[in-house]
Design an enzyme around this catalytic site. Sequence first.
Site, PDB file in Angstrom:
ATOM      1  N   SER A 129       1.229  -2.152   4.288  1.00 53.77           N
ATOM      2  CA  SER A 129       0.309  -1.116   4.747  1.00 53.77           C
ATOM      3  C   SER A 129      -0.634  -1.601   5.825  1.00 53.77           C
ATOM      4  CB  SER A 129      -0.506  -0.579   3.572  1.00 53.77           C
ATOM      5  OG  SER A 129      -1.214  -1.637   2.971  1.00 53.77           O
ATOM      6  N   HIS A 145      -7.135  -3.829   2.785  1.00 53.96           N
ATOM      7  CA  HIS A 145      -7.229  -2.780   3.784  1.00 53.96           C
ATOM      8  C   HIS A 145      -8.466  -2.991   4.630  1.00 53.96           C
ATOM      9  CE1 HIS A 145      -4.469   0.447   1.780  1.00 53.96           C
ATOM     10  NE2 HIS A 145      -3.800  -0.493   2.407  1.00 53.96           N
ATOM     11  N   ASP A 167      -8.045   5.653   2.014  1.00 50.22           N
ATOM     12  CA  ASP A 167      -7.648   5.247   0.670  1.00 50.22           C
ATOM     13  C   ASP A 167      -8.217   6.107  -0.426  1.00 50.22           C
ATOM     14  OD1 ASP A 167      -7.667   1.649   1.260  1.00 50.22           O
ATOM     15  OD2 ASP A 167      -6.285   3.251   1.810  1.00 50.22           O
TER      16      ASP A 167
END
Lengths: 174, 253
Positions: free
Chosen positions: A51, A90, A116
């Site tokens: 990701s 992230h 998210d």
Amino acid sequence: MFSSLASLQPRQLAAQVLNFALVLSTAFMLWKGLSVFTNSSSPIVVVLSGSMEPAFERGDLLFLWNRGMDTQVGEIVVYNVRGKDIPIVHRVVRRFGGGSAPLQLLTKGDNNAADDTELYARGQDYLERSKDVVGSVVGYVPFVGYVTILLSEYPWLKTAMLGFMALTVVLQRE
Amino acid sequence: MHNALNRLQTTFGFFTTCAFTLASIIALLSIVPLPAPVGSPSASVSVRNVQVVKGRPHYYATKREEFDLEADLSSLFTWNTKQLFVYVTANYPTSKDGQGGISEAVIWDTIIPATSTPYSWQNLKQKYFPDKKKSKSKSRRESLSKKSTDLVKPGFIALKNQKPKYQITDPTGIISERANATLHVSWNVQPWVGALIWDKGYLGSRVGQWDAGKVGKSETFSFPPLKGSKPEVVKEKAPQTPKVGSASPVVEI
């Protein structure tokens, strides 16, 4: 095969065991010392998902630092979803608070279209810097962590490697 | 003593040591930085129209704000740069009296990869084993994209009337009529190996100090009042009770 083991005096055998234990405990001490130095529960992590591509690919090793409590937007953090033990890497895209109020963060993976919010626990809209974040990424080494991914995804590899190491220890004449 | 297994072990150990030393040297040189960067990054960003509309927290509407961005970040592309992550944030004080710190939200970002070296796996494969079975359109598209990365030096950004990628909300639910808001441009260098560098940190000031006067900060603006909330509108339609959780204003900028 076992004659080499049997020929060892008990004192030599004890010394070998002690050496082995010393190696293990030194490794453990180094790891925990690094944890304390970086103030993070897991100072070195391996990237598991794609990701954050093309920045981080699966198998990259990341070094974390958790002493910068004033996380800025654009920093890459590793956090645990509340209630689950899944660490996620992230990038921070929003921050609110700081100063006297607790710092709240919203994250998003570079390769994801949406942020998210769906990954967080039910009812949780933002991360709390002090509670949920494991650390902020400061350095990175490519590919090195792929071994751990292989080991966790193919458990027979673990037993095979251990068996191979045990075999070489026993067969070596030293 | 010198059987094949031992030799293999020694070779592998030596390879690991060499690779580790090389990676450390690369990482260290990128931070020093050596060779010294030519030029320094500069950027300017300005705001066009801003709109605040009511909506659900993740409501995507079609009209957006626009901003202009001009940046020259080419000095950040060194031999150890894998990609550059550029992002534009909107900063505004969290509370009206300025006690709560500054809130920031990313409204636009982009990833600028470094030009691939002619010795990369893809390029070598292309050179020695070119794909002859490609369809015409695919080869044209690929040759076009190849041209764009080879001819243009990466790191130059010039955008006019750029619509933002993300619509931002405030956790209190109210973003209208907030003053002292600015747009900031920031960058983050992702290396091939070593430390990540941001423009705000200590390493960023060593590697890429902003040009004086072109720091990438826009003029101060205020978020306008909620669209459609003019007090002259007297006529009301049939009373609509808002759905639960749908009344938080969304900044449609």
